[in-house]
Enzyme design. Structure first.
Site, PDB file in Angstrom:
ATOM      1  N   ASP A   1       7.817   2.590  -2.343  1.00  0.00           N
ATOM      2  CA  ASP A   1       8.039   4.034  -1.396  1.00  0.00           C
ATOM      3  C   ASP A   1       9.414   3.909  -1.041  1.00  0.00           C
ATOM      4  O   ASP A   1      10.274   4.917  -0.860  1.00  0.00           O
ATOM      5  CB  ASP A   1       7.107   3.941  -0.188  1.00  0.00           C
TER       6      ASP A   1
ATOM      7  N   ASP B   1      15.396  -0.935   0.497  1.00  0.00           N
ATOM      8  CA  ASP B   1      16.402  -1.129   1.686  1.00  0.00           C
ATOM      9  C   ASP B   1      17.417  -2.159   1.201  1.00  0.00           C
ATOM     10  O   ASP B   1      18.217  -1.853   0.599  1.00  0.00           O
ATOM     11  CB  ASP B   1      15.605  -1.548   2.861  1.00  0.00           C
TER      12      ASP B   1
ATOM     13  N   LYS C   1       0.897  -1.223  -0.095  1.00  0.00           N
ATOM     14  CA  LYS C   1      -0.064  -0.036   0.031  1.00  0.00           C
ATOM     15  C   LYS C   1       0.744   1.338   0.072  1.00  0.00           C
ATOM     16  O   LYS C   1       0.446   2.457  -0.289  1.00  0.00           O
ATOM     17  CB  LYS C   1      -0.860  -0.067   1.359  1.00  0.00           C
ATOM     18  N   GLY C   2       2.156   1.208   0.293  1.00  0.00           N
ATOM     19  CA  GLY C   2       3.018   2.204   0.587  1.00  0.00           C
ATOM     20  C   GLY C   2       3.137   3.102  -0.727  1.00  0.00           C
ATOM     21  O   GLY C   2       3.462   4.325  -0.400  1.00  0.00           O
TER      22      GLY C   2
ATOM     23  N   ARG D   1       0.346   6.710   7.514  1.00  0.00           N
ATOM     24  CA  ARG D   1       0.324   6.532   5.862  1.00  0.00           C
ATOM     25  C   ARG D   1      -0.185   7.980   5.512  1.00  0.00           C
ATOM     26  O   ARG D   1       0.184   8.400   4.408  1.00  0.00           O
ATOM     27  CB  ARG D   1      -0.657   5.608   5.332  1.00  0.00           C
TER      28      ARG D   1
ATOM     29  N   ASP E   1       3.892   3.117   6.586  1.00  0.00           N
ATOM     30  CA  ASP E   1       3.361   2.850   7.700  1.00  0.00           C
ATOM     31  C   ASP E   1       3.894   2.087   8.740  1.00  0.00           C
ATOM     32  O   ASP E   1       5.264   1.892   8.481  1.00  0.00           O
ATOM     33  CB  ASP E   1       2.225   1.831   7.331  1.00  0.00           C
TER      34      ASP E   1
ATOM     35  N   PHE F   1      13.889   3.743  10.718  1.00  0.00           N
ATOM     36  CA  PHE F   1      12.480   3.472  10.480  1.00  0.00           C
ATOM     37  C   PHE F   1      11.904   4.839  10.147  1.00  0.00           C
ATOM     38  O   PHE F   1      11.584   5.334  11.116  1.00  0.00           O
ATOM     39  CB  PHE F   1      11.862   2.363  11.293  1.00  0.00           C
ATOM     40  N   VAL F   2      11.141   4.811   8.856  1.00  0.00           N
ATOM     41  CA  VAL F   2      10.541   6.048   8.639  1.00  0.00           C
ATOM     42  C   VAL F   2       9.072   5.930   8.202  1.00  0.00           C
ATOM     43  O   VAL F   2       8.799   4.730   7.775  1.00  0.00           O
ATOM     44  CB  VAL F   2      11.042   6.703   7.427  1.00  0.00           C
TER      45      VAL F   2
ATOM     46  N   LYS G   1      17.359   3.632   1.406  1.00  0.00           N
ATOM     47  CA  LYS G   1      18.122   3.778   2.765  1.00  0.00           C
ATOM     48  C   LYS G   1      19.308   3.200   2.490  1.00  0.00           C
ATOM     49  O   LYS G   1      19.991   2.601   1.666  1.00  0.00           O
ATOM     50  CB  LYS G   1      17.479   2.817   3.463  1.00  0.00           C
TER      51      LYS G   1
HETATM   52  P1  5GP Z   1      13.657  -4.303   0.992  1.00  0.00           P
HETATM   53  O1  5GP Z   1      12.719  -5.406   0.322  1.00  0.00           O
HETATM   54  O2  5GP Z   1      14.035  -3.204  -0.181  1.00  0.00           O
HETATM   55  O3  5GP Z   1      14.544  -4.834   1.829  1.00  0.00           O
HETATM   56  O4  5GP Z   1      12.715  -3.446   1.719  1.00  0.00           O
HETATM   57  C1  5GP Z   1      11.496  -2.378   0.952  1.00  0.00           C
HETATM   58  C2  5GP Z   1      10.207  -2.671   1.756  1.00  0.00           C
HETATM   59  O5  5GP Z   1      10.309  -2.953   3.141  1.00  0.00           O
HETATM   60  C3  5GP Z   1       9.348  -1.570   1.201  1.00  0.00           C
HETATM   61  O6  5GP Z   1       8.297  -1.801   0.333  1.00  0.00           O
HETATM   62  C4  5GP Z   1       8.685  -1.111   2.649  1.00  0.00           C
HETATM   63  O7  5GP Z   1       7.258  -1.878   2.481  1.00  0.00           O
HETATM   64  C5  5GP Z   1       9.302  -1.868   3.667  1.00  0.00           C
HETATM   65  N1  5GP Z   1      10.315  -1.022   4.388  1.00  0.00           N
HETATM   66  C6  5GP Z   1      11.629  -0.756   4.477  1.00  0.00           C
HETATM   67  N2  5GP Z   1      12.202   0.438   5.153  1.00  0.00           N
HETATM   68  C7  5GP Z   1      11.065   0.755   5.658  1.00  0.00           C
HETATM   69  C8  5GP Z   1      10.799   1.891   6.548  1.00  0.00           C
HETATM   70  O8  5GP Z   1      11.751   2.783   7.254  1.00  0.00           O
HETATM   71  N3  5GP Z   1       9.576   2.159   6.920  1.00  0.00           N
HETATM   72  C9  5GP Z   1       8.791   1.557   6.357  1.00  0.00           C
HETATM   73  N4  5GP Z   1       7.105   1.999   6.695  1.00  0.00           N
HETATM   74  N5  5GP Z   1       8.688   0.458   5.559  1.00  0.00           N
HETATM   75  C10 5GP Z   1       9.834   0.019   5.415  1.00  0.00           C
HETATM   76 MG    MG Z   2       6.505  -2.157   0.603  1.00  0.00          MG
END
Ligand code: 5GP
Ligand code: MG
Length: 177
Positions: free
Chosen positions: A99, A102, A38-39, A164, A158, A151-152, A130
């Site tokens: 959104d 990471d 949903k982000g 959100r 969310d 963590f944002v 990140k």
């Molecule tokens: P990745 O798969 O790249 O490790 O992480 C990306 C996903 O993790 C994003 O789609 C998001 O849903 C979630 N995510 C990663 N870091 C954050 C954060 O700081 N805050 C929030 N709310 N979601 C995050």
């Molecule tokens: Mg996500």
């Protein structure tokens, strides 16, 4: 206490710059913006509005992708198409819009999913990138801003479905629910 990282005005500029970058690469071409729910919702809405100023033939669709539980990655990505007919991406040029990036695991899995279903090309666009993740599995094609490893929340992001709706992005304080 929580710290505002990007005000609504700063986000507007980041998104406008991303739209200009994408428009320069896709001028005159049909493009499917595929948001990850949903982000992605405020980011995708603003990005598509900015893109409407350019000569890009745009359509918009969504997938649900979930990897985080609370403040941590589960290490697994669940992809749920909204449309049971998953040929919607066949022969399309797709940009996956998320959104935040990471490790890149979410983006990598979604891009592979789309390629398996016949997308003509797949690129990635994230509002925030990140730093500090030790197991990065890919690099995004378009990224808005680089942020510290915190963590944002806000602007679609969310914590357990809260925050959100905020028009800005902030670091979630240690004592905040
Ligand atoms: P990745 O798969 O790249 O490790 O992480 C990306 C996903 O993790 C994003 O789609 C998001 O849903 C979630 N995510 C990663 N870091 C954050 C954060 O700081 N805050 C929030 N709310 N979601 C995050
Ligand atoms: Mg996500």
């Amino acid at each position: 206490m929580s710290e505002v990282l990007y005000s609504a005005r700063e986000l507007e500029k980041v998104v406008a710059d991303l739209a200009a970058e994408i428009a320069a690469d896709f001028a005159g071409q049909p493009l499917l913006l595929l948001g990850l729910l949903k982000g992605c919702h405020p980011f995708l809405a603003d990005l598509s509005r900015h893109l409407s100023r350019y000569q890009v033939e745009l359509s918009v669709d969504y997938l649900q992708a979930k990897s985080y539980i609370g403040k941590a990655s589960s290490g697994r990505v669940t992809i749920s198409p909204l449309n049971p007919d998953d040929s919607f991406c066949r022969r399309r040029h797709v940009i996956v819009v998320d959104d935040i990036f990471d490790s890149g695991l979410t983006m990598k899995e979604v891009m592979a999913w789309l390629k398996e279903r016949g997308a003509a090309s797949v690129k990635s666009c994230v509002l925030l990138r990140k730093t500090g993740c030790s197991r990065v599995v890919m690099e995004p094609d378009y990224q808005g801003s680089v942020i510290p490893d915190a963590f944002v929340v806000g602007y679609g992001l969310d914590y357990n479905e809260q925050y959100r709706e905020l028009p800005y992005i902030k670091i979630l304080g240690k004592n905040e629910p």
